[in-house]
Design a protein around this motif. Structure first.
Motif, PDB file in Angstrom:
ATOM      1  N   LEU A  19       0.415  -1.648   0.061  1.00  7.94           N
ATOM      2  CA  LEU A  19       0.232   0.109   0.048  1.00  7.94           C
ATOM      3  C   LEU A  19       1.014   1.236  -0.227  1.00  7.94           C
ATOM      4  CD1 LEU A  19      -2.211   1.014  -0.099  1.00  7.94           C
ATOM      5  CD2 LEU A  19      -2.158   0.947   2.543  1.00  7.94           C
ATOM      6  N   ALA A  20       2.141   1.599   0.592  1.00  7.70           N
ATOM      7  CA  ALA A  20       2.998   2.197   0.494  1.00  7.70           C
ATOM      8  C   ALA A  20       3.459   2.855  -0.291  1.00  7.70           C
ATOM      9  CB  ALA A  20       4.018   1.912   1.317  1.00  7.70           C
ATOM     10  N   SER A  21       3.485   1.661  -1.766  1.00  5.60           N
ATOM     11  CA  SER A  21       4.023   2.259  -2.596  1.00  5.60           C
ATOM     12  C   SER A  21       2.517   2.696  -3.819  1.00  5.60           C
ATOM     13  CB  SER A  21       4.129   1.162  -4.065  1.00  5.60           C
ATOM     14  OG  SER A  21       4.929   0.135  -3.564  1.00  5.60           O
ATOM     15  N   LEU A  22       1.425   2.706  -3.256  1.00  7.58           N
ATOM     16  CA  LEU A  22       0.163   3.573  -3.901  1.00  7.58           C
ATOM     17  C   LEU A  22       0.320   4.765  -3.314  1.00  7.58           C
ATOM     18  CD1 LEU A  22      -2.486   2.704  -5.490  1.00  7.58           C
ATOM     19  CD2 LEU A  22      -3.156   2.729  -3.598  1.00  7.58           C
ATOM     20  N   LEU A  23       0.695   5.146  -2.106  1.00  7.06           N
ATOM     21  CA  LEU A  23       0.700   6.117  -1.493  1.00  7.06           C
ATOM     22  C   LEU A  23       2.282   7.606  -1.881  1.00  7.06           C
ATOM     23  CD1 LEU A  23      -0.472   4.899   2.461  1.00  7.06           C
ATOM     24  CD2 LEU A  23      -2.079   6.211   0.200  1.00  7.06           C
ATOM     25  N   GLU A  24       2.811   6.455  -2.211  1.00  2.00           N
ATOM     26  CA  GLU A  24       4.207   7.523  -3.079  1.00  2.00           C
ATOM     27  C   GLU A  24       3.362   8.124  -3.766  1.00  2.00           C
ATOM     28  OE1 GLU A  24       8.766   6.633  -3.466  1.00  2.00           O
ATOM     29  OE2 GLU A  24       7.351   5.522  -3.581  1.00  2.00           O
ATOM     30  N   ASP A  25       2.503   6.989  -5.044  1.00  2.14           N
ATOM     31  CA  ASP A  25       2.692   7.352  -6.337  1.00  2.14           C
ATOM     32  C   ASP A  25       1.084   8.653  -5.958  1.00  2.14           C
ATOM     33  OD1 ASP A  25       3.855   5.965  -7.712  1.00  2.14           O
ATOM     34  OD2 ASP A  25       1.987   3.996  -7.909  1.00  2.14           O
ATOM     35  N   LEU A  26       0.492   8.965  -5.068  1.00  2.00           N
ATOM     36  CA  LEU A  26      -0.578   9.994  -4.940  1.00  2.00           C
ATOM     37  C   LEU A  26       0.083  11.035  -4.484  1.00  2.00           C
ATOM     38  CD1 LEU A  26      -3.379  10.632  -3.731  1.00  2.00           C
ATOM     39  CD2 LEU A  26      -2.895   9.448  -1.398  1.00  2.00           C
ATOM     40  N   TRP A  27       1.229  10.520  -3.524  1.00  2.00           N
ATOM     41  CA  TRP A  27       1.512  12.240  -2.859  1.00  2.00           C
ATOM     42  C   TRP A  27       2.992  12.794  -3.885  1.00  2.00           C
ATOM     43  CZ3 TRP A  27       2.852  15.549   0.644  1.00  2.00           C
ATOM     44  CH2 TRP A  27       3.898  16.287   0.965  1.00  2.00           C
ATOM     45  N   HIS A  28       3.318  12.550  -4.996  1.00  2.00           N
ATOM     46  CA  HIS A  28       3.702  12.570  -5.809  1.00  2.00           C
ATOM     47  C   HIS A  28       2.943  13.170  -7.438  1.00  2.00           C
ATOM     48  CE1 HIS A  28       8.255  12.544  -4.513  1.00  2.00           C
ATOM     49  NE2 HIS A  28       7.717  11.477  -3.792  1.00  2.00           N
ATOM     50  N   ARG A  29       1.708  12.941  -7.197  1.00  2.00           N
ATOM     51  CA  ARG A  29       0.881  13.142  -8.324  1.00  2.00           C
ATOM     52  C   ARG A  29       1.288  12.159  -9.141  1.00  2.00           C
ATOM     53  NH1 ARG A  29      -0.449  18.834  -7.089  1.00  2.00           N
ATOM     54  NH2 ARG A  29      -0.289  18.989  -4.792  1.00  2.00           N
ATOM     55  N   LEU A  85      -0.941   9.271  -9.399  1.00  2.00           N
ATOM     56  CA  LEU A  85      -2.373   8.430  -9.213  1.00  2.00           C
ATOM     57  C   LEU A  85      -3.179   9.103 -10.216  1.00  2.00           C
ATOM     58  CD1 LEU A  85      -2.528   5.723  -7.842  1.00  2.00           C
ATOM     59  CD2 LEU A  85      -3.410   7.135  -5.896  1.00  2.00           C
ATOM     60  N   PRO A  86      -3.204   8.411 -10.974  1.00  2.00           N
ATOM     61  CA  PRO A  86      -3.953   9.617 -11.639  1.00  2.00           C
ATOM     62  C   PRO A  86      -5.832   9.288 -11.524  1.00  2.00           C
ATOM     63  CG  PRO A  86      -2.990   9.002 -13.707  1.00  2.00           C
ATOM     64  CD  PRO A  86      -2.352   8.351 -12.121  1.00  2.00           C
ATOM     65  N   ALA A  87      -5.789   7.530 -11.716  1.00  2.00           N
ATOM     66  CA  ALA A  87      -6.987   6.761 -11.629  1.00  2.00           C
ATOM     67  C   ALA A  87      -6.845   5.412  -9.887  1.00  2.00           C
ATOM     68  CB  ALA A  87      -7.384   6.543 -12.771  1.00  2.00           C
ATOM     69  N   LEU A  88      -7.541   5.276  -9.570  1.00  2.00           N
ATOM     70  CA  LEU A  88      -7.416   4.268  -8.726  1.00  2.00           C
ATOM     71  C   LEU A  88      -7.678   3.017  -9.432  1.00  2.00           C
ATOM     72  CD1 LEU A  88      -8.852   5.461  -5.079  1.00  2.00           C
ATOM     73  CD2 LEU A  88      -7.303   5.325  -5.706  1.00  2.00           C
ATOM     74  N   PRO A  89      -7.145   2.078  -8.771  1.00  2.00           N
ATOM     75  CA  PRO A  89      -7.326   0.725  -9.417  1.00  2.00           C
ATOM     76  C   PRO A  89      -8.956  -0.192  -8.686  1.00  2.00           C
ATOM     77  CG  PRO A  89      -5.344   0.259  -7.307  1.00  2.00           C
ATOM     78  CD  PRO A  89      -6.079   1.889  -7.532  1.00  2.00           C
ATOM     79  N   GLY A  90      -9.031  -0.051  -9.369  1.00  2.00           N
ATOM     80  CA  GLY A  90     -10.632  -1.055  -9.272  1.00  2.00           C
ATOM     81  C   GLY A  90     -11.774  -0.505  -9.036  1.00  2.00           C
ATOM     82  N   GLY A  91     -13.145  -1.315  -7.958  1.00  2.00           N
ATOM     83  CA  GLY A  91     -14.094  -0.216  -7.754  1.00  2.00           C
ATOM     84  C   GLY A  91     -14.320   0.564  -6.435  1.00  2.00           C
ATOM     85  N   PRO A  92     -15.316   0.701  -6.435  1.00  2.00           N
ATOM     86  CA  PRO A  92     -15.982   1.854  -4.898  1.00  2.00           C
ATOM     87  C   PRO A  92     -15.563   0.967  -3.872  1.00  2.00           C
ATOM     88  CG  PRO A  92     -17.702   1.299  -6.456  1.00  2.00           C
ATOM     89  CD  PRO A  92     -16.662   1.093  -6.980  1.00  2.00           C
ATOM     90  N   ASP A  93     -15.780  -0.783  -4.026  1.00  2.00           N
ATOM     91  CA  ASP A  93     -16.030  -1.517  -2.849  1.00  2.00           C
ATOM     92  C   ASP A  93     -14.545  -2.345  -2.583  1.00  2.00           C
ATOM     93  OD1 ASP A  93     -16.168  -2.978  -5.333  1.00  2.00           O
ATOM     94  OD2 ASP A  93     -17.197  -4.477  -4.550  1.00  2.00           O
ATOM     95  N   VAL A  94     -13.754  -1.593  -3.272  1.00  2.00           N
ATOM     96  CA  VAL A  94     -12.090  -2.514  -2.808  1.00  2.00           C
ATOM     97  C   VAL A  94     -12.018  -2.480  -2.061  1.00  2.00           C
ATOM     98  CG1 VAL A  94     -10.183  -2.508  -3.611  1.00  2.00           C
ATOM     99  CG2 VAL A  94     -11.946  -2.605  -5.135  1.00  2.00           C
ATOM    100  N   PHE A  95     -11.824  -3.875  -0.781  1.00  2.00           N
ATOM    101  CA  PHE A  95     -11.009  -3.383   0.923  1.00  2.00           C
ATOM    102  C   PHE A  95      -9.763  -4.215   0.517  1.00  2.00           C
ATOM    103  CE2 PHE A  95     -11.510  -5.875   4.900  1.00  2.00           C
ATOM    104  CZ  PHE A  95     -11.355  -4.365   5.752  1.00  2.00           C
TER     105      PHE A  95
END
Length: 562
Positions: free
Chosen positions: A177-187, A189-199
């Motif tokens: 998950l840290a890799s996903l947050l790193e992409d978020l921090w550095h802008r 992450l243009p889109a999220l993988p999966g739908g609204p119910d991904v847990f």
């Protein structure tokens, strides 16, 4: 034969293993830890104040049959090869063969109470058969190990408990998950993988370590899924972290089916990680009941995620050692402001100049008496921008401060600090202006160093250091990392231009301030205009004495503390 111990931890140098070792030692247990290579465990424990007097270290390679280890009452296997992109041979050697070697060795212990094995929440008890082509080597090997351990433990009569944690978060965790947050921090992450119910559930490393320490005394025959069922769905989780860190959250999502079909060079997503993105829920009732019996409670998920986000940003997602705590994001005048140090009782408040951030004060802070408060200015460093004036931001930064600290400002921050001192003389005991931008000539190094926003953003740390005439130490690496983030270099250049435009106003205000003022400059970077206040010149340095001569600077800054 080594002396018997209370617990033996395999994988003690890993993220989970070292936290578990620290927890067991804190409980007064005699702990043996296995090492495959050099000792990174003891320095890690010592740095956190853990008494290692009851710890012994033993070389071991679980990919081979185990011998020569001490007798133990409790055995923990936290050893695994956790990585994506492994081949099947690499993954099986540690995760399957290694786990069976630990089990075989535990079966020889005459006083064994429990073998605790760290499995996985997506693989344990699922009834799946390992599929290396579909799952990938890591997840398939963990599935194979889970099945093999259950069967072999029954044959050997070994009291086995499988603990199946979800995504484990906390200081030092930089994968998954840290890799996903790193992409978020550095802008990125243009889109999220999966739908609204991904847990994608989480558990904190502290809770997991405490849970593991209690497991050997639990009734045999139970296995535990340890995860926070209140973890928000992935889109909400990402939005929560985005709000906390002051970056925009992506508004679009890409269906998992499409992601699986697209080539990795387009998505940037490792296909193995997609198997963890699902809406499935897990059998946590036994773990919740056990935690309640032994008095354990998980911290709220939102609180844990925000604290972990602070840790990730502080450590540059594993690229740098974090500063001493406390640190983190705080709401200040509309900015998610990055703050290092003591917010309530500092002896010094330190405001950085261009093109640096709050990390530039680390050498000076180490030489000053008492705690310091050092923020990144709004829109610069790690702080998000604000639409409010800088003076309002500084006043709100001081709102929780109960002391009368010395306000120390460098370069372009000297103007705002001077205005704060003039408007709030009762809030500070003194003002130190270091290399004030408003006393420099327009053609000074400060202005020349700006170049252009695009140039600053492309500038690696060594080139930035050369431009400023400084060694490329960690403070310059930190500054360069922030300048590479979208918008920061542009805002830095705008701040330099503002400081240049306010030059005359600040010079006039300097003579009207009623608090004690000291001006400090490097002898190689003196003021371009005469001043009435006391001026200290530090020999053989230029515009950044806090980096080149912090001890000498501290001797002139510290006497102002009241």
């Amino acid at each position: 034969m080594p002396a018997p111990v209370d617990a033996l931890v395999f994988g003690a140098t890993g993220f989970i293993g070292r936290a578990l070792t620290a927890e067991l030692l804190a409980r007064g247990q005699r702990v043996a830890a296995t090492l495959r290579s050099r000792d990174t465990l003891t320095p890690w424990l010592t740095a956190r104040g853990v008494d290692t007097g009851r710890l012994t270290l033993h070389p071991a390679d679980i990919t081979r049959p185990l011998t020569g280890l001490p007798q133990a009452r409790d055995v923990y296997n936290a050893a695994a090869r956790y990585a994506f992109g492994l081949d099947a041979r690499q993954a099986r050697a540690a995760n399957v063969t290694g786990a069976l070697h630990v089990l075989a060795w535990a079966a020889t212990l005459p006083r064994l109470r429990r073998l605790v094995h760290l499995s996985g929440y997506r693989v344990s008890g699922t009834g799946l058969t390992p599929d290396y082509a579909r799952q990938g080597a890591y997840e398939a090997s963990k599935t194979e190990a889970d099945l093999a351990l259950r069967a072999r433990a029954g044959e050997l009569g070994v009291p086995l408990t499988l603990v199946n944690p979800s995504t484990v978060i906390g200081p030092g965790q930089y994968v998954g998950l840290a890799s996903l947050l790193e992409d978020l921090w550095h802008r990125r992450l243009p889109a999220l993988p999966g739908g609204p119910d991904v847990f994608l559930p989480i558990v904190t490393i502290g809770h997991l370590a405490r849970f593991l320490a209690e497991v050997p005394a639990a009734p045999a025959g139970e296995h535990y899924w340890v995860l926070d069922e209140d973890t928000p769905p992935l889109p909400e989780l990402i939005a929560l972290v985005a709000r906390h860190t002051g970056v925009p959250a992506p508004r679009r999502s890409v269906p998992l089916g499409l992601l699986r079909r697209l080539p990795r060079r387009l998505t940037g997503v490792d296909p193995e990680t997609l198997t963890f993105l699902a809406s499935d829920r897990y059998p946590t009732a036994s773990a919740r009941a056990f935690a309640e019996r032994v008095g354990l409670a998980m911290p709220p998920a939102g609180e844990a995620l925000r604290a972990w986000a602070d840790d990730l940003v502080a450590a540059r997602f594993g690229a740098a050692p974090p500063p001493p705590a406390p640190y983190g994001f705080h709401a200040v005048a509309g900015s998610r402001t990055w703050v290092i140090g003591e917010r309530h009782s500092p002896t010094h408040v330190l405001l950085h100049g261009a093109p640096l951030n709050a990390d530039c004060w680390a050498p000076l802070a180490a030489a000053l008496p008492g705690p310091v408060l050092a923020p990144d200015l709004p829109g610069l460093g790690r702080s998000s921008p604000t639409s409010r004036p800088l003076d309002a931001w500084l006043a709100e930064l001081f709102a929780p401060v109960r002391t009368r600290p010395v306000l120390v400002a460098h370069s372009l921050a000297c103007g705002p600090a001077l205005r704060f001192a003039a408007g709030h003389p009762d809030r500070i005991s003194g003002l130190v202006l270091l290399s004030p931008a408003f006393l420099q000539a327009p053609g000074s190094r400060l202005v020349r160093s700006a170049l252009a926003a695009a140039a600053l953003r492309r500038m690696p740390a060594p080139r930035l250091a050369a431009q400023l005439g400084l060694p490329a130490g960690p403070e310059l690496v930190s500054a360069a990392a922030d300048l590479h983030r979208p918008g920061v270099a542009r805002r830095m250049v705008a701040a330099l231009r503002t400081a240049n435009a306010e030059r005359e106003e600040a010079r006039a205000l300097l003579d009207r301030v009623t608090v004690p003022v000291r001006l400090i400059a490097g002898a190689d970077d003196p003021p371009a205009v005469p001043v009435r206040h006391p001026l200290t010149e530090i020999p053989e340095t230029g515009h950044y004495p806090q980096l080149t001569h912090p001890t000498a600077l501290a001797a002139h800054v510290a006497p102002h503390a009241g």
